[in-house]
Design a protein around this motif. Structure first.
Motif, short mmCIF file in Angstrom:
data_model
loop_
_atom_site.label_atom_id
_atom_site.label_comp_id
_atom_site.label_asym_id
_atom_site.label_seq_id
_atom_site.Cartn_x
_atom_site.Cartn_y
_atom_site.Cartn_z
N GLY A 7 0.72 -1.21 -0.07
CA GLY A 7 -0.06 -0.16 -0.03
C GLY A 7 0.96 1.04 0.04
N GLU A 8 1.99 1.33 0.75
CA GLU A 8 2.64 2.38 1.06
C GLU A 8 3.69 2.88 -0.21
OE1 GLU A 8 4.77 3.17 4.38
OE2 GLU A 8 3.21 2.24 5.87
N THR A 9 3.73 1.77 -1.08
CA THR A 9 4.84 2.22 -2.18
C THR A 9 3.88 2.01 -3.48
OG1 THR A 9 5.32 -0.35 -2.52
CG2 THR A 9 6.64 1.03 -1.09
N ALA A 10 2.50 1.92 -3.37
CA ALA A 10 1.77 1.58 -4.67
C ALA A 10 1.86 2.71 -5.78
CB ALA A 10 0.26 1.37 -4.35
N ALA A 11 2.28 3.81 -5.50
CA ALA A 11 2.31 5.04 -6.36
C ALA A 11 3.58 4.95 -6.77
CB ALA A 11 1.97 6.58 -5.81
N ASN A 12 4.53 4.29 -6.56
CA ASN A 12 6.08 4.40 -7.02
C ASN A 12 6.14 3.94 -8.61
OD1 ASN A 12 6.67 5.64 -4.71
ND2 ASN A 12 7.76 4.10 -3.72
N GLU A 13 7.20 4.60 -9.27
CA GLU A 13 7.32 4.15 -10.59
C GLU A 13 8.80 3.95 -11.18
OE1 GLU A 13 5.34 7.34 -12.81
OE2 GLU A 13 3.38 6.48 -12.30
N LYS A 14 9.57 4.09 -10.24
CA LYS A 14 11.12 4.04 -10.58
C LYS A 14 11.44 2.71 -10.61
CE LYS A 14 15.76 5.84 -9.89
NZ LYS A 14 16.44 6.87 -9.18
N LEU A 15 11.01 1.70 -9.74
CA LEU A 15 11.65 0.42 -10.06
C LEU A 15 10.34 -0.60 -9.42
CD1 LEU A 15 13.58 -2.13 -10.49
CD2 LEU A 15 14.25 -1.66 -8.01
N THR A 16 9.78 -1.60 -10.07
CA THR A 16 8.78 -2.79 -9.51
C THR A 16 9.76 -3.87 -8.85
OG1 THR A 16 7.27 -2.04 -10.97
CG2 THR A 16 7.00 -4.00 -10.05
N LEU A 17 9.56 -4.01 -7.76
CA LEU A 17 9.99 -5.05 -6.94
C LEU A 17 9.24 -6.21 -6.73
CD1 LEU A 17 12.51 -6.44 -5.33
CD2 LEU A 17 11.82 -5.03 -3.46
N ASN A 18 9.18 -7.27 -7.36
CA ASN A 18 8.32 -8.29 -7.09
C ASN A 18 8.93 -9.22 -6.26
OD1 ASN A 18 6.41 -7.56 -9.20
ND2 ASN A 18 7.62 -8.36 -10.68
N LEU A 19 8.31 -9.34 -5.11
CA LEU A 19 8.76 -10.38 -3.94
C LEU A 19 7.80 -11.61 -4.27
CD1 LEU A 19 9.47 -8.21 -0.95
CD2 LEU A 19 11.07 -9.11 -2.57
N PHE A 20 8.49 -12.80 -4.60
CA PHE A 20 7.83 -14.18 -4.79
C PHE A 20 7.67 -14.79 -3.49
CE2 PHE A 20 8.10 -12.61 -9.09
CZ PHE A 20 7.02 -13.07 -9.70
#
Length: 261
Positions: A142-155
């Motif tokens: 929720g706190e990082t949803a608006a960010n656009e520089k890097l998408t970090l997918n934690l599986f």
């Protein structure tokens, strides 16, 4: 599959990392999406006669290093295989320690991830998480949803075969409901029902610790992904090793099944 190992150097690791960063910026295209199978925490601890959970804890430092390296290199998507569905079969004490580490990582890093422009997504069967871990995941997403520089997918709690079964069931339900014809099922229809539906396929997959396995990770998505197998155990993996993998990737010719000109 090509095993690429990097020669060790007496040069200070930070200096070499900076040199590699400068080199990869002019050497060729930066992979948009880098995926990593983080392996070797247990072996790292065993070699040091330490409890296995301390290996996982040391691996948290490598996560920070790789995220910072991805930001510096200009990678757009970074996917980290943190916890597989099979990992639930480990001893309860180890699973509990891993859930606690997930909570700790999020509590420690969420502010910096938000400030650095990193959008965090957690992908997998999250219904199995402990309530505290689930709350932590909800917070960081929720706190990082608006960010656009890097998408970090934690599986986390993830298995690729289970992901594909989930996608096939969704397709079958759509066919049964009459909203999709069997003839409409194609690559795009399957990809749209995967956890990674809004991500490009990985350009580069790195596995640490010298093992030569995919371990049920992103089986559909890595059809034409370049593979880099690093001998370095995950807790010792940092910016330098990430940049070495990217430089090696830049030296390859990607054919996607085509004959080269």
């Amino acid at each position: 599959m090509r095993l690429v190992t990097a020669a060790r150097s007496s040069v200070h690791p930070e200096s070499l990392a900076d040199e590699l960063l400068a080199r990869l910026r002019v050497h060729g295209a930066i992979p948009r999406h880098v995926a990593i199978i983080m392996d070797g925490n247990g072996r790292w601890a065993r070699e040091r006669l330490l409890p296995r959970p301390l290996g996982h804890r040391s691996g948290m430092k490598a996560v920070r290093e790789v995220v910072e390296g991805a930001l510096q290199a200009g990678v757009e998507y970074l996917s980290l295989f943190a916890f597989s569905q099979e990992n639930w079969q480990r001893p309860a004490t180890e699973v509990g320690a891993l859930m606690s580490l997930l909570e700790e990582y999020i509590a420690r890093e969420v502010s910096e991830l938000r400030e650095q422009g990193v959008r965090v997504r957690v992908l997998g069967d999250l219904s199995r998480l402990t309530p505290a871990a689930a709350r932590a995941v909800e917070r960081v997403v929720g706190e990082t949803a608006a960010n656009e520089k890097l998408t970090l997918n934690l599986f986390i709690s993830y298995g690729s075969r289970a992901e594909l079964v989930r996608a096939m069931r969704a397709l079958a339900e759509d066919v049964a409901a009459g909203v999709l014809a069997p003839s409409d099922i194609d690559d795009a229809a399957i990809a749209a029902r995967l956890y990674t539906a809004d991500c490009p396929d990985p350009d580069l997959l790195i596995r640490t610790s010298g093992e030569l396995r995919i371990s049920n990770f992103l089986l559909w998505q890595i059809a034409y992904t370049e593979l880099f197998m690093s001998p370095v155990l995950w807790p010792d993996f940092g910016r330098r090793e990430l940049f070495e993998a990217i430089v090696a990737y830049q030296s390859r010719e990607r054919r996607f099944g085509r004959v080269s000109a």
